[in-house]
Design a protein around this motif. Structure first.
Motif, PDB file in Angstrom:
ATOM      1  N   HIS A  46       0.860  -1.335   0.171  1.00 59.60           N
ATOM      2  CA  HIS A  46       0.067  -0.110  -0.019  1.00 59.60           C
ATOM      3  C   HIS A  46       0.944   1.332   0.059  1.00 59.60           C
ATOM      4  CE1 HIS A  46      -3.321  -2.943   0.693  1.00 59.60           C
ATOM      5  NE2 HIS A  46      -2.614  -3.362   1.934  1.00 59.60           N
ATOM      6  N   ASP A  47       1.905   0.992   0.536  1.00 59.30           N
ATOM      7  CA  ASP A  47       3.007   2.368   0.501  1.00 59.30           C
ATOM      8  C   ASP A  47       3.448   2.681  -0.811  1.00 59.30           C
ATOM      9  OD1 ASP A  47       2.886   2.423   3.278  1.00 59.30           O
ATOM     10  OD2 ASP A  47       4.662   1.465   3.466  1.00 59.30           O
ATOM     11  N   VAL A  48       3.574   1.527  -1.758  1.00 63.24           N
ATOM     12  CA  VAL A  48       4.051   1.648  -2.960  1.00 63.24           C
ATOM     13  C   VAL A  48       2.910   2.399  -3.678  1.00 63.24           C
ATOM     14  CG1 VAL A  48       4.672   0.734  -5.181  1.00 63.24           C
ATOM     15  CG2 VAL A  48       5.813  -0.119  -2.915  1.00 63.24           C
ATOM     16  N   ALA A  49       1.538   1.877  -3.368  1.00 66.87           N
ATOM     17  CA  ALA A  49       0.436   2.518  -4.331  1.00 66.87           C
ATOM     18  C   ALA A  49       0.159   3.999  -3.956  1.00 66.87           C
ATOM     19  CB  ALA A  49      -0.782   1.432  -3.993  1.00 66.87           C
ATOM     20  N   LEU A  50       0.469   4.501  -2.762  1.00 68.62           N
ATOM     21  CA  LEU A  50       0.180   5.565  -2.167  1.00 68.62           C
ATOM     22  C   LEU A  50       1.279   6.368  -2.838  1.00 68.62           C
ATOM     23  CD1 LEU A  50      -0.696   5.401   1.429  1.00 68.62           C
ATOM     24  CD2 LEU A  50      -2.255   6.334  -0.324  1.00 68.62           C
ATOM     25  N   GLN A  51       2.518   5.910  -3.210  1.00 64.25           N
ATOM     26  CA  GLN A  51       3.547   6.750  -3.704  1.00 64.25           C
ATOM     27  C   GLN A  51       3.364   6.920  -5.225  1.00 64.25           C
ATOM     28  OE1 GLN A  51       6.287   8.313  -2.134  1.00 64.25           O
ATOM     29  NE2 GLN A  51       6.318   9.152  -4.261  1.00 64.25           N
ATOM     30  N   LEU A  52       2.640   6.019  -5.758  1.00 67.63           N
ATOM     31  CA  LEU A  52       2.305   6.140  -7.311  1.00 67.63           C
ATOM     32  C   LEU A  52       1.322   7.235  -7.265  1.00 67.63           C
ATOM     33  CD1 LEU A  52       2.321   2.429  -8.473  1.00 67.63           C
ATOM     34  CD2 LEU A  52       3.422   4.344  -9.610  1.00 67.63           C
ATOM     35  N   TYR A  53       0.365   7.263  -6.498  1.00 66.51           N
ATOM     36  CA  TYR A  53      -0.823   8.265  -6.469  1.00 66.51           C
ATOM     37  C   TYR A  53      -0.059   9.417  -6.317  1.00 66.51           C
ATOM     38  CZ  TYR A  53      -4.311  11.042  -3.690  1.00 66.51           C
ATOM     39  OH  TYR A  53      -5.054  11.970  -3.544  1.00 66.51           O
ATOM     40  N   ARG A  54       0.938   9.646  -5.548  1.00 66.80           N
ATOM     41  CA  ARG A  54       1.445  11.111  -5.277  1.00 66.80           C
ATOM     42  C   ARG A  54       2.323  11.370  -6.720  1.00 66.80           C
ATOM     43  NH1 ARG A  54       2.540   8.585  -0.359  1.00 66.80           N
ATOM     44  NH2 ARG A  54       1.191   9.282   1.276  1.00 66.80           N
ATOM     45  N   ASP A  55       2.917  10.527  -7.134  1.00 61.60           N
ATOM     46  CA  ASP A  55       3.729  10.648  -8.571  1.00 61.60           C
ATOM     47  C   ASP A  55       2.727  11.032  -9.512  1.00 61.60           C
ATOM     48  OD1 ASP A  55       5.917  10.150  -7.050  1.00 61.60           O
ATOM     49  OD2 ASP A  55       6.055   7.887  -8.007  1.00 61.60           O
ATOM     50  N   MET A  56       1.634  10.321  -9.478  1.00 58.70           N
ATOM     51  CA  MET A  56       0.505  10.510 -10.648  1.00 58.70           C
ATOM     52  C   MET A  56       0.151  12.183 -10.613  1.00 58.70           C
ATOM     53  SD  MET A  56      -3.135   8.909 -10.813  1.00 58.70           S
ATOM     54  CE  MET A  56      -4.608   9.126 -12.296  1.00 58.70           C
ATOM     55  N   LYS A  57       0.173  12.648  -9.441  1.00 58.49           N
ATOM     56  CA  LYS A  57      -0.390  14.033  -9.359  1.00 58.49           C
ATOM     57  C   LYS A  57       0.735  14.966  -9.533  1.00 58.49           C
ATOM     58  CE  LYS A  57      -1.946  14.102  -4.848  1.00 58.49           C
ATOM     59  NZ  LYS A  57      -2.675  14.323  -3.766  1.00 58.49           N
ATOM     60  N   LEU A  58       2.193  14.577  -9.273  1.00 59.21           N
ATOM     61  CA  LEU A  58       3.105  15.330  -9.490  1.00 59.21           C
ATOM     62  C   LEU A  58       3.379  15.470 -10.983  1.00 59.21           C
ATOM     63  CD1 LEU A  58       5.583  14.349  -6.722  1.00 59.21           C
ATOM     64  CD2 LEU A  58       4.579  16.586  -6.984  1.00 59.21           C
ATOM     65  N   SER A  59       3.127  14.424 -11.718  1.00 58.24           N
ATOM     66  CA  SER A  59       3.149  14.294 -13.228  1.00 58.24           C
ATOM     67  C   SER A  59       2.292  15.041 -14.077  1.00 58.24           C
ATOM     68  CB  SER A  59       3.369  12.887 -13.651  1.00 58.24           C
ATOM     69  OG  SER A  59       2.177  12.233 -13.556  1.00 58.24           O
ATOM     70  N   GLY A  60       1.337  15.588 -13.246  1.00 60.27           N
ATOM     71  CA  GLY A  60       0.462  16.544 -14.123  1.00 60.27           C
ATOM     72  C   GLY A  60      -0.892  15.893 -14.338  1.00 60.27           C
ATOM     73  N   ARG A  61      -0.902  14.561 -13.987  1.00 61.26           N
ATOM     74  CA  ARG A  61      -2.205  13.660 -14.301  1.00 61.26           C
ATOM     75  C   ARG A  61      -3.017  13.831 -13.124  1.00 61.26           C
ATOM     76  NH1 ARG A  61      -2.671  12.181 -19.541  1.00 61.26           N
ATOM     77  NH2 ARG A  61      -0.492  11.339 -20.385  1.00 61.26           N
ATOM     78  N   ASN A  62      -4.371  14.260 -13.325  1.00 60.42           N
ATOM     79  CA  ASN A  62      -5.063  14.490 -12.281  1.00 60.42           C
ATOM     80  C   ASN A  62      -5.727  12.992 -11.765  1.00 60.42           C
ATOM     81  OD1 ASN A  62      -4.860  17.116 -11.991  1.00 60.42           O
ATOM     82  ND2 ASN A  62      -6.021  17.429 -13.628  1.00 60.42           N
ATOM     83  N   PRO A  63      -5.713  12.432 -10.742  1.00 67.66           N
ATOM     84  CA  PRO A  63      -6.515  11.294 -10.564  1.00 67.66           C
ATOM     85  C   PRO A  63      -7.728  11.615 -10.573  1.00 67.66           C
ATOM     86  CG  PRO A  63      -4.796  11.857  -8.609  1.00 67.66           C
ATOM     87  CD  PRO A  63      -4.723  13.064  -9.571  1.00 67.66           C
ATOM     88  N   ASP A  64      -8.349  10.561 -11.254  1.00 72.56           N
ATOM     89  CA  ASP A  64      -9.854  10.642 -11.504  1.00 72.56           C
ATOM     90  C   ASP A  64     -10.663   9.643 -10.275  1.00 72.56           C
ATOM     91  OD1 ASP A  64      -9.382   7.988 -12.131  1.00 72.56           O
ATOM     92  OD2 ASP A  64      -9.907   8.472 -14.467  1.00 72.56           O
ATOM     93  N   VAL A  65     -12.094   9.760 -10.594  1.00 70.48           N
ATOM     94  CA  VAL A  65     -12.682   8.864  -9.670  1.00 70.48           C
ATOM     95  C   VAL A  65     -12.131   7.482  -9.403  1.00 70.48           C
ATOM     96  CG1 VAL A  65     -14.611   8.158 -11.094  1.00 70.48           C
ATOM     97  CG2 VAL A  65     -15.078   8.658  -8.693  1.00 70.48           C
ATOM     98  N   VAL A  66     -11.691   6.736 -10.485  1.00 71.69           N
ATOM     99  CA  VAL A  66     -11.115   5.615 -10.680  1.00 71.69           C
ATOM    100  C   VAL A  66     -10.070   5.400  -9.595  1.00 71.69           C
ATOM    101  CG1 VAL A  66     -10.532   3.674 -12.085  1.00 71.69           C
ATOM    102  CG2 VAL A  66     -12.495   5.130 -12.903  1.00 71.69           C
ATOM    103  N   THR A  67      -9.095   6.236  -9.799  1.00 70.14           N
ATOM    104  CA  THR A  67      -8.000   6.332  -9.169  1.00 70.14           C
ATOM    105  C   THR A  67      -8.339   6.279  -7.637  1.00 70.14           C
ATOM    106  OG1 THR A  67      -7.016   7.570 -10.912  1.00 70.14           O
ATOM    107  CG2 THR A  67      -5.724   7.313  -8.860  1.00 70.14           C
ATOM    108  N   TYR A  68      -9.012   7.259  -7.153  1.00 72.25           N
ATOM    109  CA  TYR A  68      -9.497   7.330  -5.813  1.00 72.25           C
ATOM    110  C   TYR A  68     -10.235   6.180  -5.244  1.00 72.25           C
ATOM    111  CZ  TYR A  68      -8.064  12.385  -6.015  1.00 72.25           C
ATOM    112  OH  TYR A  68      -7.237  13.456  -6.119  1.00 72.25           O
ATOM    113  N   THR A  69     -10.931   5.700  -6.157  1.00 67.86           N
ATOM    114  CA  THR A  69     -12.001   4.465  -5.761  1.00 67.86           C
ATOM    115  C   THR A  69     -11.018   3.252  -5.685  1.00 67.86           C
ATOM    116  OG1 THR A  69     -13.649   5.362  -6.845  1.00 67.86           O
ATOM    117  CG2 THR A  69     -13.936   2.923  -6.232  1.00 67.86           C
ATOM    118  N   VAL A  70     -10.135   2.899  -6.588  1.00 67.42           N
ATOM    119  CA  VAL A  70      -9.139   1.855  -6.340  1.00 67.42           C
ATOM    120  C   VAL A  70      -8.418   1.983  -5.230  1.00 67.42           C
ATOM    121  CG1 VAL A  70      -7.103   0.723  -7.328  1.00 67.42           C
ATOM    122  CG2 VAL A  70      -8.830   1.310  -8.893  1.00 67.42           C
ATOM    123  N   LEU A  71      -7.901   3.079  -4.741  1.00 68.98           N
ATOM    124  CA  LEU A  71      -7.039   3.341  -3.622  1.00 68.98           C
ATOM    125  C   LEU A  71      -7.730   3.331  -2.142  1.00 68.98           C
ATOM    126  CD1 LEU A  71      -4.510   6.522  -3.730  1.00 68.98           C
ATOM    127  CD2 LEU A  71      -3.913   4.239  -3.374  1.00 68.98           C
TER     128      LEU A  71
END
Length: 909
Positions: free
Chosen positions: A307-332
């Protein structure tokens, strides 16, 4: 195209863009009419269609304003194209109700045009409302508007979104298109294969793809992407990769969808290295990680518990300019909730709301499930009501999870209120949840609520009466279950015997055997004929209910009617019940029946029957059964059953067979178990074979295991049985020389032997020696000593023994008092006899036959036959019958006193 035509084309784009920009630039408090009323640009009806379409891409509300403005001004009647355009806008915005209203108002004013119907069908199809699409298609045909391929593609899309695919559905839909005179195009095929991908239905996808090839329809990239997705979702990642590699040879180059589909295939398998490789190749080909890529990888790490890796990917996603969508949040949220990291899941939900991403039903459900797993009822409840306030209607999962939480926390009132709402909205719990509901309501004795839930199960969920009865039994509402089942039987409903047996099994597990028997009796009375499974169950339940006679009678009746059962459980139940009640003959008969029908007994049953035959004193049969079990590969590692067989041989003085059995055991296992040696010594002792018993004892001393108290007692018993009491002291001395401590049981054995032989001197010597050694007398010892002294008419010794007993805290029992009654009567000390009788009465002991017979004889000898006769009447009232000697004494006593009538009457009686 001429320059004039090009100028005109340019002009309409400019006109439409000009007007679109002005409309979208309006503030919230401004109206579309403010722009359109200016008439700053000359517009055609077609121009306005494009304005509605372009504005609708940004704001469906403004697009609808434009449409309504045109209707109000009556400048341009809402033609078919305009109506189709606004319907398409509303459909994409998920505004079904507004779309239906718009369609209904304008339908009569426009021609029956296929595009309008297609647009409206598209709205229904988007929400999976297949029935509505079918109705519109029928309406088209009725009005003479022939459906086109778009109509059928929309119908197919609606059907595939409305519910699960059934076998051959894809091919059936394609054939329906062909029956209408149309040829399925690649969109038709892609729609069906994509649905197969969503459902992970490889078999159906392969059929549709085969139909595509058979009808020479050229696949496109969408087709291949869908097939790669199907392979991936079905766990065939190698097939997915193979098709991916073949794309270029087919004239296609992978796009972002292709890479994401392949990525999903390996992520599903948890192949981290391959996922990394595909991600790198994707970047090399110029495709950056999009939302789908991140969502897939985050989900993979979540499933693996990283889960730590998953959360880090989520933060990388936001830093890369990709906006987490509802699917991202729901999966997490879902992954964290399942891992019991509910605090982190709640934080992700907060970040989602801060990012103005609106949670969906699945998002809320994931968080509610997480709270439920963590046992956090209050937060789960708060999240559920927050979801409802946001305008999202709970689905079956959300209702079920909340209902389950309320029930598990014994919030029964809240649970029933939510249940009512759930049912009102068209949802019903599954059977597992119904079982929990019934269990909670049953524990709280809410009979009315139970009856209501039962009605709902029947009327709303369509659960049959027998299944409902099964649910009630699992919820421990046995009375309601029996009532439902009896009602079903009375109404002639055919019972599923497997379910019935399952219900009876639940009764059995809960220990309600009598109720199960009553239920089976009822079923048998109302059934046209009794089935073997029902008879078996009845016999088993009767055994469990300790109604052995009834079970054996039922078994006997079944046998008489030619009933034959291969139910091992039934035979075992009967045999174990017979064994428990010491009905060994009946157990033997049932076991014989079982073997006659070639039903292989279990190890436990073999063991039980060996023990039973030993208790019946049939050691040869027991030995044979043990040998049969071993031949069938059931070795008895626990040698206790062989000990039982040796003991039985010993009781019957068949020491030679016991010796032979031990010889076989010595060959099979070395060293021989101590219990086996002791049993053999005991067998020798029963026949007085001291020398053989001593030989075994010496073998134990030499080879082990070392002898025990039982071994020593066996040696002593062998001498006692052989009448060699004078050698007991010699053996005791030898044992003491070998450092064996003589136990209390050994001393009692010697004392009892000398007492039986009437040797008062030796008994007293042993008794005093025992006390000197620190062994305190037992009740048994006092009984033996008292009996011996009474027989020897040692009055003082007896009285001293009774006094000693009382000082030691023992109360003389009836057998001791009876011995003293005989002693005093024998020496004609009638006064002491009466005193002993009074002692018996004061001790609240009930005199037995010996007591009464002795007392009556005492009265006769004391010339008081009337009191003796009175005592005899009292004796008879207690159901005790005087002995012949008692009658003789009374007749003789009455005769001596010349009371001949009494004597004659006694003689007649």
């Amino acid at each position: 195209m001429t320059k004039l035509a090009l100028k005109r084309a340019k002009d309409w784009r400019e006109r439409v863009k000009f007007l679109t920009d002005k409309i979208l630039g309006l503030r919230e408090n401004q109206f579309v009419a403010d722009v359109l009323d200016e008439r700053s640009v000359q517009m055609t009806p077609t121009d306005y269609c494009f304005v509605v379409k372009w504005v609708g891409q940004v704001s469906w509300q403004r697009a609808l304003e434009v449409y309504e403005w045109l209707n109000l001004r009556h400048w341009f009647s809402p033609n078919a194209r305009m109506l189709a355009t606004i319907l398409a806008v509303l459909g994409k915005a998920n505004q079904e109700n507004l779309a239906v209203e718009t369609f209904m108002r304008a339908e009569s004013a426009v021609d029956d045009t296929v595009q309008v119907y297609n647009a409206m069908m598209g709205i229904y199809a988007r929400n999976g409302r297949f029935q509505k699409v079918q109705e519109l298609l029928d309406l088209m045909r009725k009005r003479g508007c022939e459906p086109d391929l778009v109509s059928f593609n929309t119908l197919i899309n609606a059907r595939l979104r409305s519910g699960a695919m059934v076998p051959n559905l894809g091919v059936d839909l394609l054939n329906e298109v062909r029956r209408s005179g149309l040829r399925p195009d690649i969109i038709t095929y892609n729609t069906i294969i994509s649905a197969c991908s969503r459902e992970s239905n490889l078999e159906e996808a392969m059929k549709v793809y085969g139909d595509l090839e058979a009808h020479n329809c050229q696949p496109d990239l969408w087709t291949y992407n869908a097939m790669i997705s199907v392979y991936g979702r079905c766990g065939l990642f190698e097939k997915a990769e193979q098709l991916f590699k073949e794309l270029e040879s087919k004239g296609f180059f992978p796009d972002a969808v292709t890479y994401n589909s392949l990525l999903y295939a390996f992520a599903r398998e948890g192949n981290v290295e391959k996922v990394k490789e595909i991600s790198e190749n994707m970047l090399k080909m110029g495709f950056g990680k999009d939302e789908m890529t991140y969502n897939t990888i985050i989900h993979m790490y979540g499933k693996q518990g990283q889960h730590d890796v998953a959360l880090q990917l989520y933060r990388d996603m936001k830093l890369s300019g990709r906006n987490p969508d509802v699917v991202t949040y729901t999966v997490l949220i879902d992954s964290l909730g399942k891992a019991n990291k509910i605090s982190e899941a709640a934080n992700v939900m907060s970040e989602m709301l801060d990012a103005s991403v609106k949670p969906t039903l699945r998002t809320y459900s994931a968080l509610i499930c997480g709270y439920a797993k963590a046992g956090n009822r209050l937060e789960a409840e708060k999240t559920f009501y927050c979801m409802r306030r946001s305008g999202i209607r709970p689905d079956h999962l959300a209702y079920s999870v909340m209902l389950d939480i309320f029930l598990r926390f014994n919030e029964t009132n809240k649970a029933m209120m939510l249940y009512q709402e759930m049912v009102s909205n068209g949802f019903t719990p599954d059977q597992a949840l119904y079982e929990i509901m019934i269990g909670v309501l049953g524990r709280e004795n809410k009979g009315e609520e139970i009856r209501k839930v039962v009605r709902d199960m029947k009327e709303l969920s369509g659960i049959n009466m027998q299944e409902i009865s099964s649910i009630l039994v699992k919820g421990e509402c046995y009375d309601h279950a029996a009532e439902i089942l009896r009602s079903a039987i009375r109404n002639g409903i055919e019972l599923d015997h497997e379910k019935l047996l399952s219900i009876l099994s639940s009764y059995n597990v809960s220990g309600r055997h009598l109720e199960a028997c009553e239920l089976i009796e009822f079923v048998k009375q109302h059934a046209s004929e009794s089935t073997p499974p029902l008879t078996q169950a009845f016999i088993i339940m009767l055994c469990k209910a300790q109604k052995l006679d009834a079970a054996l009678e039922e078994y006997s009746n079944a046998w008489g009617f030619g009933f034959f059962s291969k139910s091992k459980t039934m035979y075992e139940s009967l045999i174990h019940s017979c064994e428990y009640n010491e009905r060994f003959a009946e157990a033997s008969q049932v076991f014989s029946d079982m073997r006659f029908y070639n039903i292989e007994p279990s190890e436990d049953l073999y063991r039980s029957m060996v023990v039973a035959y030993c208790k019946m004193d049939f050691p040869e049969t027991a030995h044979f059964i043990a040998d049969q079990a071993e031949k069938k590969g059931i070795p008895f590692e626990d040698l206790s059953i062989y000990v039982d067989i040796i003991d039985a041989y010993g009781r019957l003085k068949l020491w030679q067979k016991a010796e032979s059995l031990v010889g076989c055991l010595r060959q099979r296992c070395a060293p021989v178990d101590r219990k086996v040696w002791n049993a053999l010594i005991k067998a020798y002792a029963a026949s007085g074979c001291y020398e053989r018993a001593r030989a075994v004892f010496n073998t134990m001393m030499r080879d082990g295991p070392s002898p025990t108290v039982d071994s020593i007692n066996g040696l002593l018993q062998a001498l006692i049985v052989d009448g060699r009491l004078n050698e007991l002291y010699v053996v005791i001395q030898e044992l003491q020389d070998m450092d064996f401590k003589i136990s209390k049981s050994s001393i009692l054995l010697m004392l009892d032997a000398f007492a039986r032989s009437g040797n008062i001197f030796e008994v007293k010597k042993i008794y005093h020696g025992m006390k000197a050694a620190g062994y305190f007398p037992t009740m048994y010892l006092y009984r033996v000593m008292s009996g011996l002294f009474c027989k020897g008419k040692r009055v003082r010794d007896v009285e001293a023994m009774v006094s000693e007993m009382k000082e030691a805290g023992f109360k003389p029992d009836l057998s001791i008092w009876n011995s003293m009654l005989k002693l005093y009567t024998g020496i004609e000390d009638f006064k002491k006899t009466i005193q002993v009788y009074q002692e018996i009465q004061e001790a609240d002991l009930q005199p037995d036959e010996d007591s009464f017979n002795t007392l009556i004889i005492m009265y006769c000898r004391d010339c008081r036959p009337e009191e003796g006769l009175s005592l005899m009447h009292e004796m008879r009232k207690l159901g005790l019958e005087p002995k012949l000697d008692t009658y003789k004494s009374l007749i003789s006593a009455f005769g001596k006193q010349q009371q001949l009538e009494q004597a004659e009457e006694l003689l007649k009686s």
